[in-house]
Design an enzyme around this catalytic site. Structure first.
Site, short mmCIF file in Angstrom:
data_model
loop_
_atom_site.label_atom_id
_atom_site.label_comp_id
_atom_site.label_asym_id
_atom_site.label_seq_id
_atom_site.Cartn_x
_atom_site.Cartn_y
_atom_site.Cartn_z
N ASN A 7 0.86 -1.18 0.00
CA ASN A 7 0.00 0.00 0.00
C ASN A 7 0.91 1.23 0.00
O ASN A 7 1.51 1.56 1.02
CB ASN A 7 -0.90 -0.03 1.25
CG ASN A 7 -1.90 1.10 1.26
OD1 ASN A 7 -1.89 1.97 0.38
ND2 ASN A 7 -2.77 1.11 2.25
N LYS A 14 3.55 0.74 2.88
CA LYS A 14 3.34 -0.35 3.84
C LYS A 14 3.41 -1.66 3.07
O LYS A 14 2.95 -1.72 1.93
CB LYS A 14 1.95 -0.24 4.48
CG LYS A 14 1.79 0.96 5.35
CD LYS A 14 0.45 0.94 6.05
CE LYS A 14 0.19 2.29 6.67
NZ LYS A 14 -1.18 2.68 6.72
N ARG A 88 -2.40 -1.92 -3.64
CA ARG A 88 -3.69 -1.32 -3.39
C ARG A 88 -3.80 -0.04 -4.23
O ARG A 88 -2.96 0.84 -4.12
CB ARG A 88 -3.79 -0.96 -1.92
CG ARG A 88 -5.07 -0.26 -1.61
CD ARG A 88 -5.06 0.24 -0.21
NE ARG A 88 -6.42 0.54 0.17
CZ ARG A 88 -6.82 0.67 1.41
NH1 ARG A 88 -5.97 0.51 2.37
NH2 ARG A 88 -8.06 0.98 1.66
N HIS A 177 -13.05 1.40 0.23
CA HIS A 177 -12.88 0.33 1.23
C HIS A 177 -13.36 -1.02 0.67
O HIS A 177 -13.78 -1.90 1.43
CB HIS A 177 -13.67 0.60 2.53
CG HIS A 177 -13.18 1.75 3.33
ND1 HIS A 177 -14.02 2.63 3.97
CD2 HIS A 177 -11.92 2.17 3.62
CE1 HIS A 177 -13.31 3.54 4.61
NE2 HIS A 177 -12.02 3.28 4.42
N GLY A 205 -13.27 3.31 10.92
CA GLY A 205 -11.93 3.58 11.43
C GLY A 205 -11.74 5.08 11.34
O GLY A 205 -12.70 5.84 11.52
N ARG A 236 -13.06 13.91 8.53
CA ARG A 236 -13.83 14.21 7.32
C ARG A 236 -15.30 14.43 7.66
O ARG A 236 -15.85 13.74 8.52
CB ARG A 236 -13.74 13.05 6.32
CG ARG A 236 -12.36 12.90 5.72
CD ARG A 236 -12.31 11.72 4.77
NE ARG A 236 -11.20 10.84 5.09
CZ ARG A 236 -11.05 9.61 4.63
NH1 ARG A 236 -11.94 9.12 3.79
NH2 ARG A 236 -10.01 8.89 4.97
N GLY A 328 -14.49 0.08 14.96
CA GLY A 328 -15.40 -1.08 14.98
C GLY A 328 -14.82 -2.28 15.70
O GLY A 328 -15.53 -3.02 16.38
N ASN A 330 -12.35 -2.13 17.99
CA ASN A 330 -11.81 -1.85 19.33
C ASN A 330 -12.71 -1.15 20.32
O ASN A 330 -12.51 -1.24 21.52
CB ASN A 330 -10.53 -1.00 19.20
CG ASN A 330 -9.43 -1.78 18.52
OD1 ASN A 330 -9.00 -2.80 19.04
ND2 ASN A 330 -9.00 -1.32 17.36
N GLU A 379 -7.40 -6.32 4.59
CA GLU A 379 -7.32 -5.89 3.20
C GLU A 379 -6.07 -6.47 2.53
O GLU A 379 -6.06 -6.76 1.34
CB GLU A 379 -7.28 -4.35 3.15
CG GLU A 379 -8.60 -3.75 3.61
CD GLU A 379 -8.50 -2.30 4.04
OE1 GLU A 379 -7.77 -2.01 5.02
OE2 GLU A 379 -9.14 -1.45 3.42
P1 AMP Z 1 -8.16 2.74 11.27
O1 AMP Z 1 -8.32 3.90 10.34
O2 AMP Z 1 -8.97 1.55 10.88
O3 AMP Z 1 -6.74 2.41 11.57
O4 AMP Z 1 -8.80 3.21 12.68
C1 AMP Z 1 -8.29 4.27 13.42
C2 AMP Z 1 -9.30 4.64 14.48
O5 AMP Z 1 -9.52 3.52 15.37
C3 AMP Z 1 -8.86 5.81 15.37
O6 AMP Z 1 -9.91 6.74 15.52
C4 AMP Z 1 -8.57 5.12 16.67
O7 AMP Z 1 -8.77 5.95 17.75
C5 AMP Z 1 -9.59 4.01 16.68
N1 AMP Z 1 -9.27 3.05 17.75
C6 AMP Z 1 -8.23 2.22 17.83
N2 AMP Z 1 -8.25 1.58 19.03
C7 AMP Z 1 -9.33 2.05 19.72
C8 AMP Z 1 -9.94 1.78 21.00
N3 AMP Z 1 -9.39 0.92 21.84
N4 AMP Z 1 -11.06 2.44 21.35
C9 AMP Z 1 -11.61 3.32 20.53
N5 AMP Z 1 -11.12 3.60 19.30
C10 AMP Z 1 -10.00 2.98 18.90
#
Ligand code: AMP
Length: 393
Positions: A7, A14, A88, A177, A205, A236, A328, A330, A379
């Site tokens: 990516n 990455k 990607r 996505h 995310g 965004r 989602g 976490n 992904e």
């Molecule tokens: P991504 O773009 O999929 O890497 O997701 C990033 C987002 O996931 C960020 O807003 C992070 O704060 C959130 N995130 C990761 N770990 C946690 C957690 N334990 N609780 C709440 N949000 C989380």
């Protein structure tokens, strides 16, 4: 057979190397600040992470170091063990409904449609060129974020604007996505043992989109012409009234580019809360009583719930709702807040089962009308699978 899943961003790269078809991750890493001062890279091998500071003026230099590290770690003994490199690509326009081999014609075509994704596609193409130069014998494959959504019907993907905007300029909803939603579609169908399952995939995310899936195909999705449509996200705005743009330009004296930047980088969680784009910071501030953080959380949840309700009707019901990506996977609080609002549909969360992070789990009660899952997305493996398919053909 060894395959690299890549990516490439404008200043980052990455990678994950897989042993295929076992789908075993052998080594992975990230190169950051390529072409910028303060370059560095991280390699993850055997559960250990190693960070090295090093400047890279181009992606090609980063790829050279990547190859040296693969040899160092003895993941490969020679370059010809790498049979394929999957990339990607954010935007495949209307033409690319599946992954394709990166022939010269494909690269020229992608260069032509770069104006649809000016921040992403040129960087993705730079990645392809760097690998072509350094590992010329590997098969390069393009895997598109938009491809999975090419099964949408016109009534879903068209905007109600002059029709010639679509015909002449490609104005339509593309959706993004795709590799994540496709992974969720496959994995959920496998868990349910039902290839025609109706699934609502919630990839939330830093960026976020929902996808309505039936028979393994995308029926509808929340992102649009660009990835700044649909849901409210980390920074965004998601959907807004377009006439807001000239109004704010008039009020603030900002240029069009500056307002678009505000909508991409200073909106969403960050814009509403004034705290952060990171949901962990928002949760912390909300718990401490910060009113705007609480408001931003409520708005975030409401927009997701609205899409779930819309897709529930569009699909004629649902067999599963799936949470994936950073928030989602976490945030149990966000998942609970969303599912609690689905009570009128008979959907219920099991708080004990929901008390997990980053692992696959069923989190709904036994009497919930729809099964709710957390499924960590992957992904990278989708890219490796598609690349492997071409080599094996
Ligand atoms: P991504 O773009 O999929 O890497 O997701 C990033 C987002 O996931 C960020 O807003 C992070 O704060 C959130 N995130 C990761 N770990 C946690 C957690 N334990 N609780 C709440 N949000 C989380």
């Amino acid at each position: 057979m060894k395959i690299l899943s890549v990516n490439a961003g404008s200043s980052s790269l990455k990678f994950q190397m897989y042993e295929m078809p076992e789908e075993k991750v052998l080594i992975s890493g990230t190169f950051e600040r390529i072409g910028i001062d303060g370059g560095m890279y991280t390699i993850k091998y055997n559960g250990e992470k190693k960070k090295t500071e090093r400047e890279f003026s181009t992606h090609s230099e980063a790829v050279q170091v990547l190859i040296e590290e693969l040899l160092n770690y003895k993941v490969i003994e020679s370059l010809d063990e790498i049979k394929g490199v999957g990339h990607r690509i954010v935007h495949g326009g209307e033409h690319y409904t599946h992954s394709v081999v990166a022939t010269e014609e494909v690269i020229n075509d992608l260069t032509d449609i770069s104006e649809l994704a000016p921040l992403h596609n040129p960087a993705n193409l730079t990645g392809i060129k760097a690998f072509q130069e350094k590992i010329p014998d590997a098969l390069e494959v393009c895997c598109f974020d938009t491809a999975f959504h090419q099964t949408m019907n016109k009534k879903e993907f068209l905007y109600p604007v002059p029709y010639e905007w679509y015909e002449k300029y490609g104005v339509r909803k593309y959706g993004f996505h795709g590799m994540s939603h496709n992974y969720i579609a496959l994995r959920t169908a496998e868990i349910l043992n039902n290839p025609s399952a109706r699934i609502i995939s919630c990839h939330i995310g830093n960026g976020g989109s929902l996808c309505a899936i039936k028979d393994g195909k995308s029926i509808d999705t929340s992102m649009g012409f660009t990835p700044n449509a649909g849901l409210m996200m980390g920074s965004r705005s998601g959907d807004i009234d377009a006439t807001l743009i000239p109004y704010i330009m008039g009020k603030t004296g900002e240029t069009l580019e500056e307002v678009i930047n505000d909508l991409n980088k200073k909106s969403g969680y960050l814009g509403v809360s004034g705290v952060s784009s990171d949901s962990r910071d928002i949760e912390e501030a909300a718990a401490a009583g910060n009113e705007r953080a609480i408001l931003s959380q409520e708005m975030y949840v409401e927009k997701i719930v609205n899409y779930i309700a819309e897709y529930y009707l569009e699909l004629g019901g649902a067999d599963a709702i799936v949470f994936t990506a950073g928030v989602g996977e976490n945030s149990k609080d966000t998942r609970k807040a969303i599912v609690d609002k689905l009570a009128p549909l008979g959907i219920k969360i099991d708080e004990e089962k929901n008390n997990i992070r980053g692992e696959e789990a069923l989190i709904s009660t036994e009497d919930s009308s729809v099964k709710v899952y957390v499924i960590p997305t992957d992904e990278e493996v989708m890219i490796a699978r598609d690349t492997y398919k071409f080599i094996n053909e």
